[in-house]
Write an enzyme that holds these catalytic residues in place. Structure first.
Site, short mmCIF file in Angstrom:
data_model
loop_
_atom_site.label_atom_id
_atom_site.label_comp_id
_atom_site.label_asym_id
_atom_site.label_seq_id
_atom_site.Cartn_x
_atom_site.Cartn_y
_atom_site.Cartn_z
N ASN A 151 51.90 35.02 29.67
CA ASN A 151 51.10 35.83 30.21
C ASN A 151 51.54 36.55 31.62
OD1 ASN A 151 48.18 37.04 29.76
ND2 ASN A 151 47.83 36.57 31.71
N GLU A 152 51.79 37.83 31.37
CA GLU A 152 52.27 38.64 32.33
C GLU A 152 53.25 37.95 33.02
OE1 GLU A 152 48.56 39.41 34.56
OE2 GLU A 152 48.23 41.05 33.39
N GLU A 308 45.25 44.44 27.56
CA GLU A 308 44.08 44.11 28.49
C GLU A 308 43.76 45.52 29.37
OE1 GLU A 308 44.58 41.08 31.09
OE2 GLU A 308 45.58 39.89 29.90
N GLU A 356 37.57 33.86 37.77
CA GLU A 356 37.24 35.43 37.53
C GLU A 356 35.94 35.45 37.04
OE1 GLU A 356 40.85 35.28 34.89
OE2 GLU A 356 41.64 36.70 36.10
#
Ligand code: GLA
Length: 668
Positions: A151-152, A308, A356
């Protein structure tokens, strides 16, 4: 090679799905709601390492089995993620040598994701094992449509300065330079007598008392990109042993400065991107459009995936603004207009706990009796209607030069002015083009430029000799080039090109710069037509920069009316071969001269574009479809539009009216 599309039909719609945060009765409601919204693809398992491998070498796939089976029974595909961006808590304890060290030498803690060194052999071994176990188990699962590695990459651990990274960096330098003399020559280490006697004397660019060798910094940036790409390849190639489905990872274009995505592009089967609006901006949708155009360009013009974005506020900006009514729809459809074949969000259901929990989601904390949910359902219908755009291409007559190495190098310390920022000029020119309704591609300076009528280089500080030659040949062959100040200054080692500035571009631009005259903060200079005594109505106003330009083949188009270079050229044009090369030696902005200049150059280059439309209307053609996105509070009528309205079912015959804040897509 597996490729795109990943789904049998239509545009992919969905988001990150983290059901492990919820009891199973909620999962059943989730799939019911996914069907209601028309969700077709969800990303699962992104942060599951500690859940599927709770103890080293012991796997428990029972939860993921049930989730994938449930999704399959509901007809929703999975973008199955490898969980390697968040190593389990046992991993950190068991392998302390894998811990991330920052440039001040702090060993960064756990209790978070991305907390590992990308060069760690222990991380490599452990991540390869878990990916192999995951891929072996699910390669044949009917819900799985594609693989989402990690991820990223590089988001929070782009650079590690630990002992392992130091050794890996030295090995990388040995490979690049062969012998240390070549490294010394490239970095110019006679400066301050910093000559290295062997590769073992090289340290990464850790915190130092004063300015570091910029060659060292540049190579460390390059090495770090390679370190992350190596992590990706390891996982991708492990998956390949079990599965032929497309493999991707989610980029963060253009908001992850340390990652050179031109280099990354060749590694993935489909380019995927995450993009979030910057709430602090006046018109954040223009930065969104730029991100989407850059993503499409990184994808080589092929369709890409928006992996996203958000339905509303994020949680990590200083002030997390909710999206206004209609804004999410405009955002999503702008990505689709600019080449995305998917619309995915972070995340499906808002978290109740963790870092988050204040981030928006498709299912917000407010539940389904909410504006966001109603908009999510309506967006699903829009995307079904737009299924026919899948695979279609966007073409552009104008390209903007974007080079991550130039981005890094420009922003090292001790430049002539702190106001020299890579994105500042690119965004100024991009905005002017956007407001002229011109769709642009982004290119590396060494790319094939022949498809474009105009190439704009607003921030090309670092320019290799060969790339400069490429620009020169492009102009000679009939291309038009528009360059902004402080471009073509250094080569790939951050060494100044010989002779007067801008060394690499002097010939093509037909100018020589004798001296830089950066302006004070907030100081402005006025521009006028050459030879005109009038300054009461200046042709333009500049900021940041002024410099002493000597004509060497070019002619002055504007000159400075005041400031350090009063009476000398400010904007020039050089007719060369069949093309022209323009040079702008100060920071012009939208209404203070840039829009006018860009329009003049577009006309000169023969770039076609609609006229007379408000500059708040976004207009993009994708294949046979014309997207009209109205960012203003009043309706706008666009003439010359004939065809079928895809979202509204209307028949447009000669004109289309786009409601305030609305979107019209016409099959022409
Ligand atoms: C990134 C990450 C997601 C999430 C979002 C929040 O894009 O990939 O996991 O943290 O940011 O905006």
């Amino acid at each position: 090679m597996p490729g795109y599309p990943v789904l049998p039909e239509g545009l992919a719609y969905g988001g990150d799905y983290n059901p492990e945060q919820w009891p199973e009765e909620v999962w059943r409601e989730d799939v019911r709601l996914m069907r209601e919204a028309g969700v077709t693809l969800v990303t699962v398992g992104v942060f599951n390492w500690g859940l599927i491998e709770p103890r080293e070498g012991e796997y428990d796939f029972s939860r993921l089995d049930r989730i994938l089976d449930l999704l399959h029974s509901a007809g929703v595909y999975a973008d199955l993620a490898t969980p390697t961006s968040s190593p389990p808590t046992w991993f950190r304890r068991r392998y302390p040598g894998s811990r991330l060290v920052d440039r001040e030498g702090h060993v960064l803690g756990g209790g978070s994701r991305h907390s590992f060194c990308p060069s760690s052999p222990d991380y490599a071994a452990a991540s390869e094992r878990v990916v192999a176990a995951l891929a072996a188990r699910y390669a044949a699962h009917p819900a799985v449509a594609m693989w989402h590695v990690h991820n990223e990459y590089g988001w929070a651990n782009a650079h590690c300065y630990c002992a392992t990274s130091t050794e890996a960096f030295r090995a990388w330098l040995r490979e690049r330079y062969g012998d240390v003399g070549a490294l010394n020559a490239a970095w110019g280490t006679t400066f301050w007598g910093l000559t290295y006697g062997s590769f073992d004397e090289v340290e990464p660019p850790v915190a130092a008392p004063v300015g570091l060798l910029t060659g060292l910094q540049l190579d460390f940036m390059r090495f770090s990109v390679d370190a992350h790409i190596a992590c990706f390849r390891r996982e991708r190639d492990t998956i390949r042993r079990f599965s032929d489905l497309p493999v991707t990872t989610n980029f963060m274009i253009p908001n992850c400065k340390p990652m050179d995505y031109w280099r990354w592009a060749a590694e993935v089967d489909v380019v995927a991107n995450d993009h979030y609006l910057d709430s602090a901006r006046a018109d954040p949708h223009i930065e969104l459009a730029m991100a989407a155009d850059l993503t499409r360009s990184v994808a080589g013009g092929r369709p890409w995936m928006l992996m996203e974005h958000s339905t509303g506020a994020v949680n990590w900006q200083p002030r997390n603004l909710a999206k206004r009514p209609g804004e999410m729809r405009r955002n999503t459809l702008a990505h689709v207009a600019r080449g995305s074949d998917s619309a995915m969000f972070f995340q499906w259901r808002a978290s109740r706990y963790g870092a988050e929990k204040f981030h928006s989601a498709m299912v917000p904390h407010a539940g389904t009796d909410s504006r966001i949910w109603r908009d999510v359902v309506a967006l699903g219908a829009d995307l079904r209607a737009l299924a026919e755009v899948r695979g279609a291409r966007v073409t552009a007559e104008v390209a903007v030069v974007w080079d991550w190495e130039s981005y890094w190098a420009l922003e090292f310390e001790w430049r002539p002015s702190a106001d020299l920022r890579f994105r500042e000029r690119i965004e100024a020119y991009y905005e002017a083009l956007w407001r002229e309704h011109v769709t642009v591609d982004f290119v590396h300076s060494s790319a094939d430029l022949s498809p474009y009528r105009l190439v704009v280089a607003p921030s090309s500080y670092l320019l290799a000799e060969a790339a400069a030659k490429n620009l020169h040949l492009y102009v000679e062959a009939g291309g038009h080039l528009l360059v902004s100040y402080f471009s073509g200054i250094v080569d790939e080692n951050d060494t100044i090109h010989p002779g007067p500035y801008p060394g690499a571009l002097r010939d093509v631009l037909g100018v020589a710069v004798e001296e830089f005259h950066p302006l004070r903060e907030h100081e402005t200079v006025m521009l006028r037509s050459p030879g005109s005594p009038e300054v009461s109505q200046p042709a333009a106003t500049g900021r940041i920069w002024s410099e002493r330009v000597r004509l060497a083949g070019a002619e002055a188009v504007r000159e400075f009316a005041d400031g350090p270079d009063a009476g000398h050229p400010a904007v020039t044009r050089h007719d060369l071969g069949a093309g022209s090369a323009w040079y702008v030696s100060t920071a012009l902005d939208g209404e203070s001269g840039l829009r006018d200049l860009v329009a003049e150059v577009l006309d000169h280059a023969g770039v076609s574009r609609p006229r007379g439309l408000p500059d708040t209307l976004e207009l993009v053609r994708r294949g046979d479809h014309l997207f009209l996105i109205n960012h203003a509070d009043a309706p706008v009528t666009v003439d010359g539009v004939t065809g079928a309205g895809v979202l509204d079912g209307a028949a447009y015959d000669g004109s289309a009216t786009v409601p305030a804040g609305g979107v019209v897509v016409v099959r022409t």
